[in-house]
Design a protein around this motif. Structure first.
Motif, PDB file in Angstrom:
ATOM      1  N   GLY A 182       0.859  -1.299  -0.080  1.00 27.57           N
ATOM      2  CA  GLY A 182       0.089   0.182   0.085  1.00 27.57           C
ATOM      3  C   GLY A 182       0.798   1.281   0.179  1.00 27.57           C
ATOM      4  N   ILE A 183       1.868   1.334   0.503  1.00 29.02           N
ATOM      5  CA  ILE A 183       3.020   2.577   0.529  1.00 29.02           C
ATOM      6  C   ILE A 183       3.011   2.742  -0.918  1.00 29.02           C
ATOM      7  CG2 ILE A 183       5.215   1.384   1.882  1.00 29.02           C
ATOM      8  CD1 ILE A 183       4.909   3.079   3.688  1.00 29.02           C
ATOM      9  N   ASP A 184       3.592   1.832  -1.740  1.00 26.64           N
ATOM     10  CA  ASP A 184       4.581   2.043  -2.721  1.00 26.64           C
ATOM     11  C   ASP A 184       3.329   2.530  -3.956  1.00 26.64           C
ATOM     12  OD1 ASP A 184       6.641   0.506  -2.125  1.00 26.64           O
ATOM     13  OD2 ASP A 184       5.991  -1.172  -2.244  1.00 26.64           O
ATOM     14  N   MET A 185       1.817   3.308  -3.202  1.00 26.35           N
ATOM     15  CA  MET A 185       0.816   3.577  -4.148  1.00 26.35           C
ATOM     16  C   MET A 185       1.558   4.809  -5.362  1.00 26.35           C
ATOM     17  SD  MET A 185      -1.456   2.671  -5.264  1.00 26.35           S
ATOM     18  CE  MET A 185      -2.630   2.888  -6.923  1.00 26.35           C
ATOM     19  N   ARG A 186       1.068   5.056  -6.026  1.00 26.24           N
ATOM     20  CA  ARG A 186       1.941   5.589  -6.938  1.00 26.24           C
ATOM     21  C   ARG A 186       0.667   6.350  -8.046  1.00 26.24           C
ATOM     22  NH1 ARG A 186       5.068   5.604  -3.837  1.00 26.24           N
ATOM     23  NH2 ARG A 186       6.979   5.995  -3.115  1.00 26.24           N
ATOM     24  N   LEU A 187      -0.325   7.529  -8.219  1.00 28.23           N
ATOM     25  CA  LEU A 187      -1.341   7.794  -9.418  1.00 28.23           C
ATOM     26  C   LEU A 187      -0.451   9.072  -9.872  1.00 28.23           C
ATOM     27  CD1 LEU A 187      -4.260   7.277  -6.990  1.00 28.23           C
ATOM     28  CD2 LEU A 187      -3.993   5.714  -8.900  1.00 28.23           C
ATOM     29  N   ALA A 188      -0.965   8.763 -11.212  1.00 25.09           N
ATOM     30  CA  ALA A 188      -0.360  10.500 -11.623  1.00 25.09           C
ATOM     31  C   ALA A 188      -0.668  11.943 -11.558  1.00 25.09           C
ATOM     32  CB  ALA A 188      -0.680  10.579 -13.123  1.00 25.09           C
ATOM     33  N   GLY A 189      -0.030  12.583 -11.002  1.00 24.53           N
ATOM     34  CA  GLY A 189       0.242  13.599 -10.248  1.00 24.53           C
ATOM     35  C   GLY A 189      -0.119  13.513  -8.145  1.00 24.53           C
ATOM     36  N   GLN A 190       0.120  12.473  -8.266  1.00 31.06           N
ATOM     37  CA  GLN A 190      -0.652  12.224  -6.495  1.00 31.06           C
ATOM     38  C   GLN A 190       0.922  12.616  -5.795  1.00 31.06           C
ATOM     39  OE1 GLN A 190      -0.330   7.480  -4.909  1.00 31.06           O
ATOM     40  NE2 GLN A 190       1.460   8.709  -4.652  1.00 31.06           N
ATOM     41  N   LEU A 191       0.363  13.696  -4.527  1.00 26.69           N
ATOM     42  CA  LEU A 191       0.510  14.169  -3.344  1.00 26.69           C
ATOM     43  C   LEU A 191       1.260  13.162  -2.721  1.00 26.69           C
ATOM     44  CD1 LEU A 191      -1.107  17.827  -3.646  1.00 26.69           C
ATOM     45  CD2 LEU A 191       1.601  17.325  -4.545  1.00 26.69           C
ATOM     46  N   THR A 192       1.892  13.608  -1.536  1.00 31.32           N
ATOM     47  CA  THR A 192       2.447  13.166  -0.302  1.00 31.32           C
ATOM     48  C   THR A 192       1.568  13.630   0.787  1.00 31.32           C
ATOM     49  OG1 THR A 192       3.508  11.401  -1.335  1.00 31.32           O
ATOM     50  CG2 THR A 192       3.197  11.179   1.230  1.00 31.32           C
ATOM     51  N   ALA A 193       0.608  13.479   2.245  1.00 31.05           N
ATOM     52  CA  ALA A 193       0.706  14.301   3.882  1.00 31.05           C
ATOM     53  C   ALA A 193       0.933  13.243   4.171  1.00 31.05           C
ATOM     54  CB  ALA A 193      -1.091  14.048   3.683  1.00 31.05           C
ATOM     55  N   VAL A 194       1.973  14.039   5.814  1.00 29.73           N
ATOM     56  CA  VAL A 194       2.531  13.950   6.984  1.00 29.73           C
ATOM     57  C   VAL A 194       1.640  14.557   8.255  1.00 29.73           C
ATOM     58  CG1 VAL A 194       4.538  12.143   6.171  1.00 29.73           C
ATOM     59  CG2 VAL A 194       3.871  14.805   7.807  1.00 29.73           C
ATOM     60  N   VAL A 195       1.428  13.752   9.094  1.00 30.86           N
ATOM     61  CA  VAL A 195       0.497  14.226   9.638  1.00 30.86           C
ATOM     62  C   VAL A 195       1.022  14.806  11.103  1.00 30.86           C
ATOM     63  CG1 VAL A 195      -1.335  14.681  11.677  1.00 30.86           C
ATOM     64  CG2 VAL A 195      -1.587  14.260   8.949  1.00 30.86           C
ATOM     65  N   ALA A 196       0.760  16.134  12.027  1.00 35.20           N
ATOM     66  CA  ALA A 196       1.984  16.807  13.546  1.00 35.20           C
ATOM     67  C   ALA A 196       0.743  16.328  13.662  1.00 35.20           C
ATOM     68  CB  ALA A 196       1.948  18.204  13.135  1.00 35.20           C
ATOM     69  N   ARG A 197       0.989  15.361  15.217  1.00 35.02           N
ATOM     70  CA  ARG A 197      -0.001  14.457  16.019  1.00 35.02           C
ATOM     71  C   ARG A 197       0.722  15.523  17.595  1.00 35.02           C
ATOM     72  NH1 ARG A 197      -2.911  10.754  12.934  1.00 35.02           N
ATOM     73  NH2 ARG A 197      -1.387  10.096  11.129  1.00 35.02           N
ATOM     74  N   PRO A 198      -1.355  15.488  18.124  1.00 29.63           N
ATOM     75  CA  PRO A 198      -0.635  15.555  19.615  1.00 29.63           C
ATOM     76  C   PRO A 198       0.532  14.620  20.084  1.00 29.63           C
ATOM     77  CG  PRO A 198      -2.578  14.840  19.043  1.00 29.63           C
ATOM     78  CD  PRO A 198      -2.178  14.975  17.685  1.00 29.63           C
ATOM     79  N   PRO A 199       0.783  14.913  21.559  1.00 34.00           N
ATOM     80  CA  PRO A 199       1.994  14.347  21.803  1.00 34.00           C
ATOM     81  C   PRO A 199       1.004  13.724  23.169  1.00 34.00           C
ATOM     82  CG  PRO A 199       1.830  17.376  23.226  1.00 34.00           C
ATOM     83  CD  PRO A 199       0.778  16.598  21.860  1.00 34.00           C
ATOM     84  N   VAL A 200      -0.573  14.292  23.481  1.00 36.60           N
ATOM     85  CA  VAL A 200      -1.260  13.170  24.056  1.00 36.60           C
ATOM     86  C   VAL A 200      -2.552  13.067  23.469  1.00 36.60           C
ATOM     87  CG1 VAL A 200      -2.373  13.666  26.737  1.00 36.60           C
ATOM     88  CG2 VAL A 200      -0.220  14.714  26.061  1.00 36.60           C
ATOM     89  N   PHE A 201      -2.841  11.657  23.576  1.00 39.08           N
ATOM     90  CA  PHE A 201      -4.012  11.774  22.767  1.00 39.08           C
ATOM     91  C   PHE A 201      -5.128  12.073  23.276  1.00 39.08           C
ATOM     92  CE2 PHE A 201      -1.774   7.200  23.629  1.00 39.08           C
ATOM     93  CZ  PHE A 201      -1.426   7.193  22.504  1.00 39.08           C
ATOM     94  N   GLY A 202      -5.418  12.993  22.298  1.00 41.08           N
ATOM     95  CA  GLY A 202      -7.006  13.788  22.467  1.00 41.08           C
ATOM     96  C   GLY A 202      -7.053  14.663  22.196  1.00 41.08           C
ATOM     97  N   GLY A 203      -5.118  15.374  22.499  1.00 39.18           N
ATOM     98  CA  GLY A 203      -4.333  16.707  22.785  1.00 39.18           C
ATOM     99  C   GLY A 203      -5.291  17.625  21.345  1.00 39.18           C
ATOM    100  N   ARG A 204      -5.888  19.107  21.359  1.00 42.82           N
ATOM    101  CA  ARG A 204      -6.026  20.205  20.760  1.00 42.82           C
ATOM    102  C   ARG A 204      -4.691  20.980  20.370  1.00 42.82           C
ATOM    103  NH1 ARG A 204     -11.047  18.495  19.140  1.00 42.82           N
ATOM    104  NH2 ARG A 204     -11.260  20.366  18.194  1.00 42.82           N
ATOM    105  N   LEU A 205      -5.206  21.593  19.522  1.00 43.70           N
ATOM    106  CA  LEU A 205      -4.494  22.908  18.777  1.00 43.70           C
ATOM    107  C   LEU A 205      -4.527  24.225  19.377  1.00 43.70           C
ATOM    108  CD1 LEU A 205      -3.952  21.961  15.441  1.00 43.70           C
ATOM    109  CD2 LEU A 205      -2.017  22.054  16.640  1.00 43.70           C
ATOM    110  N   ILE A 206      -3.571  25.236  20.399  1.00 44.69           N
ATOM    111  CA  ILE A 206      -3.653  26.501  20.383  1.00 44.69           C
ATOM    112  C   ILE A 206      -3.520  27.253  19.635  1.00 44.69           C
ATOM    113  CG2 ILE A 206      -3.491  28.202  21.986  1.00 44.69           C
ATOM    114  CD1 ILE A 206      -2.678  25.868  24.231  1.00 44.69           C
ATOM    115  N   SER A 207      -2.259  27.065  18.673  1.00 47.48           N
ATOM    116  CA  SER A 207      -1.693  27.745  17.562  1.00 47.48           C
ATOM    117  C   SER A 207      -1.308  27.688  16.163  1.00 47.48           C
ATOM    118  CB  SER A 207      -1.370  29.296  18.211  1.00 47.48           C
ATOM    119  OG  SER A 207      -0.221  28.702  18.778  1.00 47.48           O
TER     120      SER A 207
END
Length: 745
Positions: free
Chosen positions: A237-262
């Motif tokens: 699955g990680i090798d999937m390639r489609l024409a024009g494909q972009l890649t996304a990664v996510v910055a996740r909270p340090p504690v489960f359930g955390g939300r953003l202030i800024s």
């Protein structure tokens, strides 16, 4: 998502299974043998029974989509047979085992057989449960008869096509390795007949082969993906390639359930290749920031440049040390009871054992981190991922995207492991990827988006096998007869709050936490269970509850045997009596093949024994172990396996070995997932131990012969390894091991 699904909307067969009744497939709409839509065709949601239109002149049929050969068999003109599997292949070998079953009845030329994954089409639902599901070691068990009948139906249609072509009685024809043979030396390959056969009605009933005539099933067979994987050419699955494909990664909270202030994303947006920075909802009410870029490197560089401030002030911050104290206090309190035998004999029992067992959180730690690729259009979505439950993921994705279930296609791709993580009750991976793809499209990026988790993302912010504490007080006599066994389990429930809770949680007790307790031993047990709620997401992990219950049961029984100076094998055999022949056969086979009690062990080594049933298969281990420089060492493992009829002995051998190595990993120092002030402390294989090649012992896998319908083998090889190893170490040190990973100092 599953949390919002009414349990009564689940297929009846699945409801019966989860209620511990007999599973039976629900009747679906009538249809004829039509060629189903391809990968871009019908997209089904979580549970609907879809009515398929019939072609002009087609003969009505009561066969269900799961019984239609057209969804599973494609025969090319050159004779190649491509068989679609209705599960996720992620290392367990079903992309070979299922084709072997179908090819056997089809009488195909195995050298021309190929396999591919299916989609969320209802044809690829589990034929008994009625949902798409790879788990519980159910693939071969539930689809054995299904795939035999699919092959037999396709073969019958090929024979009928040949009979029509040659104008002869079909009874005069036979098949052999992909060819139909007739009188007067008539001969036609399946490739020549396939198109005509496709136009014929599907037979409602078929006669299956006598197993004594099997030429594919039961034969040690190299896996169809072996060459691609060993040469590095296999795509995941990680090798999937489609024409024009972009890649996304996510910055996740340090504690489960955390939300953003800024969020300060100015530096991230300045990095070449970064296309968008998106604030996105995450599983469990959390928030994160997705960086969408031309590739993974650019996306991770952009993520590293983010300046984020998190709000975790109102969130529980679990700490492993405090959690253990909490569990110990909870174990002393009254709670719901799974079993309730009389405990009065404890007061007068001549011998007693009091024991506490500790099992940590465990990460799934698959070699291929999580990933999901999404391509959106105005009125549809197409998804590519290694999904253990494509239908449920499609339904959750549709809800996240504001689409109808039939507007979503999930293409199942090969996955590099998973051990349960690719099937969460919230479909979190698919939902998150869809939210990112939707946000990217709204930001003007009309391109497919592949969301990729790093290993650190997965291990620090995923789901875990729950931490458990067991406490036991056992009274027994000088003969080893157990007079009373008082037992408490403390650990989070993995099904409470999900649709499965309606079937798995009874009187406040999650059945997945207690599976493997007591049985098959006739013990007077009182079993109390506590399910605390903590801010740590938990999930099934290979062999689920048996990961801890087998260790407790098999080490305590060994301790009783040692205390009463009995051979641990003889003690177990006496407890089995005449009521558990499969346990007896598996254990005896392991004993006989290992030389237990007869062969002379090398100096400093000891035998260890354990046997356990999970997912309807029994695995017994006899191991040889030692202690070197204060560390336990596993030298040799001999297994006895009872999984009824074996489709591919090589797959069984591989699954036992792989599961045992995973079980060994649980024993090694550093294999725990721990938390400090709400933050997971481990992040990669540098600080989370899995068995390396230098840890792996010599293996010998032996299978009890049987002609009974097969049971599963993806998971049963794991549970008895750790207790067998522990029992050997206890003989050497004189001290029982009561926690994983081992602590023998």
């Amino acid at each position: 998502m599953l949390h919002n699904i009414d349990p009564n909307d689940l297929p009846r067969g699945f409801q019966r299974l989860m209620s511990h009744g007999k599973a039976a497939p629900a009747m679906l709409q009538r249809r004829s043998f039509l060629k189903l839509a391809g990968a871009s065709g019908l997209a089904l949601g979580a549970f609907p029974h879809v009515a398929f239109g019939q072609s002009k002149g087609a003969v009505a049929s009561t066969l269900k989509p799961t019984q239609q050969p057209s969804a599973f068999v494609q025969i090319a003109r050159n004779g190649e047979v491509t068989i679609t599997i209705n599960r996720l292949e992620f290392g367990q070998g079903v992309n070979t085992g299922l084709p072997m079953i179908l090819a056997e009845e089809l009488d195909a030329d195995w050298s021309l057989v190929r396999s591919k994954h299916g989609t969320n089409d209802m044809a690829y639902a589990d034929p008994l449960f009625g949902i798409h599901l790879t788990g519980g070691s159910h693939t071969i068990k539930n689809s054995y008869t299904q795939y035999r009948e699919l092959g037999a139906r396709a073969r019958a249609m090929l024979l009928n096509a040949a009979a029509a072509k040659w104008k002869v009685d079909v009874a005069a024809l036979r098949t052999q390795a992909g060819v139909v043979l007739g009188p007067r030396n008539l001969k036609a390959s399946y490739g020549e007949l396939a198109e005509a056969a496709m136009a014929l009605p599907v037979p409602e009933t078929v006669t299956l082969k006598d197993p004594k005539n099997f030429r594919i099933i039961g034969r040690p067979t190299q896996r169809l993906d072996a060459q691609a994987k060993t040469s590095g050419r296999q795509d995941f699955g990680i090798d999937m390639r489609l024409a024009g494909q972009l890649t996304a990664v996510v910055a996740r909270p340090p504690v489960f359930g955390g939300r953003l202030i800024s969020v300060d994303d100015s530096a991230a947006k300045a990095i070449k290749g970064v296309k968008a920075v998106l604030r996105v909802p995450l599983d469990g009410g959390a928030e994160g920031v997705a960086v969408v870029a031309d590739g993974y490197w650019q996306a991770t560089q952009g993520r590293d440049a983010l300046k984020l401030e998190w709000d975790t002030s109102q969130i529980e911050k679990v700490d492993s040390e405090r959690q253990l104290t909490q569990y110990r206090e909870l174990a002393r309190q009254p709670g719901p009871r799974k079993m309730d035998a009389d405990m009065a004999p404890l007061a007068t029992a001549p011998r007693q054992i009091e024991a506490e067992f500790i099992f940590p959180y465990l990460a799934h730690a698959a070699m291929e981190p999580l990933n999901c690729t999404v391509r959106l259009a105005d009125d549809r979505a197409e998804i590519w991922m290694g999904s253990q439950c494509a239908g449920l993921d499609a339904g959750a994705a549709a809800k996240a995207l504001g689409l109808k279930p039939e507007q979503v296609v999930v293409n199942v791709l090969m996955a590099g492991g998973g051990f349960g993580r690719r099937f969460s009750s919230t479909s979190d991976v698919a939902v998150e990827a869809c939210a990112i793809a939707k946000g990217a499209r709204e930001a003007g990026l009309d391109a497919p988006v592949r969301t990729v988790w790093s290993r650190e993302d997965d291990m620090k912010g995923g789901y875990y096998r729950p931490m458990h504490l067991h406490r036991a007080r056992i009274g027994f006599d000088d003969t080893g007869k157990v007079l009373a066994w008082d037992h408490v389990i403390v650990g989070q429930s993995i099904t409470t709050g999900t649709v499965f809770g309606a079937f798995q949680v009874k009187d406040g007790i999650d059945a997945t936490a207690t599976e493997g307790m007591r049985d098959p031993y006739p013990l007077p047990m009182r079993l109390t269970v506590h399910h605390p709620k903590l801010n740590v997401p938990v999930l099934w992990w290979r062999s689920v509850g048996s990961t801890h219950t087998a260790f407790v049961m098999e080490t305590l029984l060994d301790e009783i045997a040692r205390a009463t100076k009995q051979d641990p094998v003889a003690y177990r055999m006496a407890l089995f009596g005449d009521t558990h022949p499969r346990h007896r056969a598996a254990l005896q086979l392991a004993v006989d093949k290992s030389g237990y009690g007869k062969a002379k062990l090398a100096a400093g080594r000891a035998w260890g024994v354990a046997v356990h049933e999970s997912f309807d298969s029994v695995v017994a281990y006899v191991v040889e172990a030692s202690v070197k420089d204060g560390q336990p060492v596993l030298h040799k493992v001999t297994s006895g396996v009872h999984c009824n009829l074996v489709v591919n002995p090589r797959s069984v051998e591989a699954q036992v070995q792989g599961a045992a190595v995973m079980g060994l990993s649980m024993c090694l120092a550093g294999s725990a997932t721990t938390l400090k002030d709400g933050v997971v402390e481990q992040s990669n294989f540098g600080d989370y131990t899995v068995a390396r090649i230098t840890d792996v012992p010599e293996f010998a896998v032996h299978i009890v012969p049987s002609a009974d319908p097969p049971t599963g083998m993806g998971e049963p090889g794991l549970p008895p390894l750790a207790p067998a190893f522990a029992n050997a170490i206890a003989l050497l040190t004189g001290k029982p091991l009561r926690q994983l990973p081992f602590a023998i100092a």
